[in-house]
Write a protein that holds these residues in place. Structure first.
Motif, PDB file in Angstrom:
ATOM      1  N   THR A 115       0.836  -1.194   0.000  1.00 38.83           N
ATOM      2  CA  THR A 115       0.000   0.000   0.000  1.00 38.83           C
ATOM      3  C   THR A 115       0.871   1.244   0.000  1.00 38.83           C
ATOM      4  O   THR A 115       0.634   2.183  -0.766  1.00 38.83           O
ATOM      5  N   ARG A 116       1.885   1.243   0.855  1.00 47.17           N
ATOM      6  CA  ARG A 116       2.846   2.353   0.935  1.00 47.17           C
ATOM      7  C   ARG A 116       4.224   1.775   1.223  1.00 47.17           C
ATOM      8  O   ARG A 116       4.351   0.703   1.793  1.00 47.17           O
ATOM      9  N   TYR A 117       5.247   2.527   0.844  1.00 51.00           N
ATOM     10  CA  TYR A 117       6.638   2.101   1.016  1.00 51.00           C
ATOM     11  C   TYR A 117       7.367   3.236   1.711  1.00 51.00           C
ATOM     12  O   TYR A 117       7.463   4.339   1.176  1.00 51.00           O
ATOM     13  N   PHE A 118       7.854   2.979   2.906  1.00 51.63           N
ATOM     14  CA  PHE A 118       8.567   3.978   3.684  1.00 51.63           C
ATOM     15  C   PHE A 118      10.025   3.563   3.835  1.00 51.63           C
ATOM     16  O   PHE A 118      10.312   2.417   4.167  1.00 51.63           O
ATOM     17  N   THR A 119      10.924   4.490   3.583  1.00 51.83           N
ATOM     18  CA  THR A 119      12.342   4.244   3.771  1.00 51.83           C
ATOM     19  C   THR A 119      12.773   4.882   5.082  1.00 51.83           C
ATOM     20  O   THR A 119      12.442   6.035   5.354  1.00 51.83           O
ATOM     21  N   LYS A 120      13.482   4.099   5.902  1.00 55.88           N
ATOM     22  CA  LYS A 120      13.974   4.610   7.185  1.00 55.88           C
ATOM     23  C   LYS A 120      15.100   5.599   6.951  1.00 55.88           C
ATOM     24  O   LYS A 120      15.927   5.361   6.071  1.00 55.88           O
ATOM     25  N   PRO A 121      15.215   6.645   7.701  1.00 54.73           N
ATOM     26  CA  PRO A 121      14.214   7.085   8.672  1.00 54.73           C
ATOM     27  C   PRO A 121      13.024   7.714   7.944  1.00 54.73           C
ATOM     28  O   PRO A 121      13.187   8.366   6.924  1.00 54.73           O
ATOM     29  N   TYR A 122      11.862   7.483   8.462  1.00 62.48           N
ATOM     30  CA  TYR A 122      10.650   8.056   7.888  1.00 62.48           C
ATOM     31  C   TYR A 122      10.061   9.041   8.898  1.00 62.48           C
ATOM     32  O   TYR A 122      10.401   9.022  10.077  1.00 62.48           O
ATOM     33  N   ARG A 123       9.197   9.892   8.413  1.00 56.98           N
ATOM     34  CA  ARG A 123       8.564  10.876   9.286  1.00 56.98           C
ATOM     35  C   ARG A 123       7.316  10.267   9.906  1.00 56.98           C
ATOM     36  O   ARG A 123       6.475   9.704   9.200  1.00 56.98           O
ATOM     37  N   ASP A 124       7.198  10.395  11.226  1.00 55.49           N
ATOM     38  CA  ASP A 124       6.024   9.882  11.923  1.00 55.49           C
ATOM     39  C   ASP A 124       4.741  10.474  11.359  1.00 55.49           C
ATOM     40  O   ASP A 124       3.734   9.784  11.239  1.00 55.49           O
ATOM     41  N   SER A 125       4.794  11.746  10.985  1.00 54.28           N
ATOM     42  CA  SER A 125       3.601  12.402  10.461  1.00 54.28           C
ATOM     43  C   SER A 125       3.167  11.776   9.130  1.00 54.28           C
ATOM     44  O   SER A 125       1.969  11.638   8.861  1.00 54.28           O
ATOM     45  N   GLU A 126       4.129  11.364   8.293  1.00 50.26           N
ATOM     46  CA  GLU A 126       3.787  10.710   7.027  1.00 50.26           C
ATOM     47  C   GLU A 126       3.151   9.342   7.277  1.00 50.26           C
ATOM     48  O   GLU A 126       2.194   8.965   6.601  1.00 50.26           O
ATOM     49  N   LEU A 127       3.677   8.624   8.244  1.00 50.68           N
ATOM     50  CA  LEU A 127       3.114   7.321   8.592  1.00 50.68           C
ATOM     51  C   LEU A 127       1.693   7.491   9.133  1.00 50.68           C
ATOM     52  O   LEU A 127       0.780   6.762   8.734  1.00 50.68           O
ATOM     53  N   ALA A 128       1.500   8.461  10.015  1.00 56.23           N
ATOM     54  CA  ALA A 128       0.169   8.706  10.580  1.00 56.23           C
ATOM     55  C   ALA A 128      -0.826   9.096   9.500  1.00 56.23           C
ATOM     56  O   ALA A 128      -1.966   8.618   9.484  1.00 56.23           O
ATOM     57  N   THR A 129      -0.413   9.943   8.577  1.00 56.84           N
ATOM     58  CA  THR A 129      -1.289  10.346   7.473  1.00 56.84           C
ATOM     59  C   THR A 129      -1.649   9.143   6.613  1.00 56.84           C
ATOM     60  O   THR A 129      -2.816   8.956   6.241  1.00 56.84           O
ATOM     61  N   ALA A 130      -0.675   8.319   6.282  1.00 55.63           N
ATOM     62  CA  ALA A 130      -0.925   7.137   5.461  1.00 55.63           C
ATOM     63  C   ALA A 130      -1.877   6.171   6.172  1.00 55.63           C
ATOM     64  O   ALA A 130      -2.771   5.596   5.539  1.00 55.63           O
ATOM     65  N   ALA A 131      -1.697   5.996   7.464  1.00 53.72           N
ATOM     66  CA  ALA A 131      -2.579   5.112   8.233  1.00 53.72           C
ATOM     67  C   ALA A 131      -4.001   5.659   8.257  1.00 53.72           C
ATOM     68  O   ALA A 131      -4.965   4.906   8.080  1.00 53.72           O
ATOM     69  N   ARG A 132      -4.126   6.955   8.447  1.00 58.38           N
ATOM     70  CA  ARG A 132      -5.449   7.593   8.433  1.00 58.38           C
ATOM     71  C   ARG A 132      -6.125   7.387   7.084  1.00 58.38           C
ATOM     72  O   ARG A 132      -7.304   7.053   7.001  1.00 58.38           O
ATOM     73  N   GLU A 133      -5.365   7.613   6.006  1.00 55.02           N
ATOM     74  CA  GLU A 133      -5.921   7.443   4.651  1.00 55.02           C
ATOM     75  C   GLU A 133      -6.336   5.999   4.410  1.00 55.02           C
ATOM     76  O   GLU A 133      -7.395   5.745   3.817  1.00 55.02           O
ATOM     77  N   ALA A 134      -5.528   5.048   4.851  1.00 52.65           N
ATOM     78  CA  ALA A 134      -5.854   3.637   4.655  1.00 52.65           C
ATOM     79  C   ALA A 134      -7.121   3.262   5.429  1.00 52.65           C
ATOM     80  O   ALA A 134      -7.977   2.536   4.902  1.00 52.65           O
ATOM     81  N   CYS A 135      -7.267   3.777   6.633  1.00 49.41           N
ATOM     82  CA  CYS A 135      -8.466   3.498   7.432  1.00 49.41           C
ATOM     83  C   CYS A 135      -9.697   4.136   6.801  1.00 49.41           C
ATOM     84  O   CYS A 135     -10.756   3.515   6.731  1.00 49.41           O
ATOM     85  N   THR A 136      -9.554   5.359   6.336  1.00 49.53           N
ATOM     86  CA  THR A 136     -10.664   6.056   5.688  1.00 49.53           C
ATOM     87  C   THR A 136     -11.099   5.303   4.435  1.00 49.53           C
ATOM     88  O   THR A 136     -12.291   5.117   4.186  1.00 49.53           O
ATOM     89  N   HIS A 137     -10.127   4.848   3.652  1.00 42.87           N
ATOM     90  CA  HIS A 137     -10.424   4.092   2.431  1.00 42.87           C
ATOM     91  C   HIS A 137     -11.119   2.778   2.770  1.00 42.87           C
ATOM     92  O   HIS A 137     -12.068   2.366   2.097  1.00 42.87           O
ATOM     93  N   ALA A 138     -10.658   2.095   3.829  1.00 44.04           N
ATOM     94  CA  ALA A 138     -11.235   0.813   4.216  1.00 44.04           C
ATOM     95  C   ALA A 138     -12.687   0.996   4.688  1.00 44.04           C
ATOM     96  O   ALA A 138     -13.550   0.168   4.376  1.00 44.04           O
ATOM     97  N   ILE A 139     -12.958   2.083   5.380  1.00 44.09           N
ATOM     98  CA  ILE A 139     -14.310   2.336   5.864  1.00 44.09           C
ATOM     99  C   ILE A 139     -15.239   2.661   4.704  1.00 44.09           C
ATOM    100  O   ILE A 139     -16.382   2.216   4.666  1.00 44.09           O
ATOM    101  N   ALA A 140     -14.725   3.400   3.740  1.00 49.39           N
ATOM    102  CA  ALA A 140     -15.530   3.811   2.577  1.00 49.39           C
ATOM    103  C   ALA A 140     -15.827   2.638   1.639  1.00 49.39           C
ATOM    104  O   ALA A 140     -16.791   2.688   0.883  1.00 49.39           O
ATOM    105  N   SER A 141     -14.991   1.604   1.674  1.00 49.35           N
ATOM    106  CA  SER A 141     -15.169   0.475   0.739  1.00 49.35           C
ATOM    107  C   SER A 141     -16.271  -0.459   1.146  1.00 49.35           C
ATOM    108  O   SER A 141     -16.699  -0.636   2.154  1.00 49.35           O
TER     109      SER A 141
END
Length: 68
Positions: free
Chosen positions: A42-68
């Motif tokens: 779904t997403r590919y993060f290279t270390k070190p990654y930004r916590d904010s980017e991970l949180a945004t991606a998780a939010r988007e994935a949850c929103t998409h899963a709820i909408a489906s």
């Protein structure tokens, strides 16, 4: 089993096609990113990654899963 092998195994499971899978790795090369994308990451993060980017991606994935 490495991360790509794990992703392959997950994608073979019935019903897991739409399961969000985030890859987090120290391997930033195009070859590894392309392999993860081809296997269905779904997403590919290279270390070190930004916590904010991970949180945004998780939010988007949850929103998409709820909408489906």
């Amino acid at each position: 089993m490495d991360g790509l092998e794990t992703l392959f195994a997950i994608r073979q499971m019935p019903g897991a096609e739409a399961l969000p899978v985030f890859m987090m790795t120290s391997r930033g090369g195009a070859k590894h990113r392309r392999a993860a994308e081809q296997l269905g990451a779904t997403r590919y993060f290279t270390k070190p990654y930004r916590d904010s980017e991970l949180a945004t991606a998780a939010r988007e994935a949850c929103t998409h899963a709820i909408a489906s």
